[in-house]
Design a protein around this motif. Structure first.
Motif: not given
Length: 172
Positions: A4, A118, A121-122, A125-129, A131, A139
């Motif tokens: 990524k 931040r 997260d971008k 990883v696939d989704s944040p652990a 927020v 948010q």
């Protein structure tokens, strides 16, 4: 291998702008980033700081929440204490037991930690652990801005300069 993080290039600078940093003579640069990484640039150090920022202060819980082995965590906490990032506070005399708390230097790492979170997260990883919700109820969303003009800070908006040398020091 493409990750990524390798899909975009945001550090090329503005077209036509002279890149002073890239054109400097080739030698190891003195750098505050390198000095910071000497203290903080190891996974267990930053994760221990994260836990203290979350309000976790006891060794066993820091070890449990980070996954660091006891000997590695002991070493990292000692280095952070020597660097003035954390301080030990005794909470039991018999047996002697300590809690670990962030100093002013440690608390000033908060924007760095949020920026790394931040970025992770971008890009990592696939989704944040987790927020975060700001005190305003929304948010968390933020950007780095210049306190003088209010404009967003980007690589392209910065010009590297050498700081003035203290009196009595020769020129470079």
């Amino acid at each position: 291998m493409e990750t990524k993080a390798t899909r975009e290039d945001g550090g090329a600078g503005a077209p036509g702008r002279r890149n002073v940093m890239a054109e400097a003579p080739l030698r190891v640069r003195p750098c505050s980033l390198a000095a910071s990484l000497e203290i903080l640039g190891e996974r267990w150090s930053l994760l221990a700081v994260r836990e203290m920022a979350y309000g976790v202060h006891r060794f066993a819980k820091i070890a449990g929440f980070t996954g660091a082995s006891r000997d590695i965590l002991t070493d990292r906490l000692r280095k952070l204490e020597e660097a003035g990032v954390i301080e030990r506070r005794q909470y039991s005399e018999h047996p002697p037991r300590y809690e670990y708390h962030l100093t002013e230097a440690g608390r000033e790492l908060f924007p760095v930690m949020i920026s790394l979170l931040r970025w992770g997260d971008k890009w990592a990883v696939d989704s944040p652990a987790v927020v975060f919700r700001h005190i305003c109820g929304e948010q968390l969303a933020f950007e780095l801005t210049c306190t003088h003009c209010g404009e967003q800070v980007t690589r392209q908006s910065l010009t590297p300069l050498r700081p003035p040398r203290p009196e009595g020091h020769g020129s470079v």
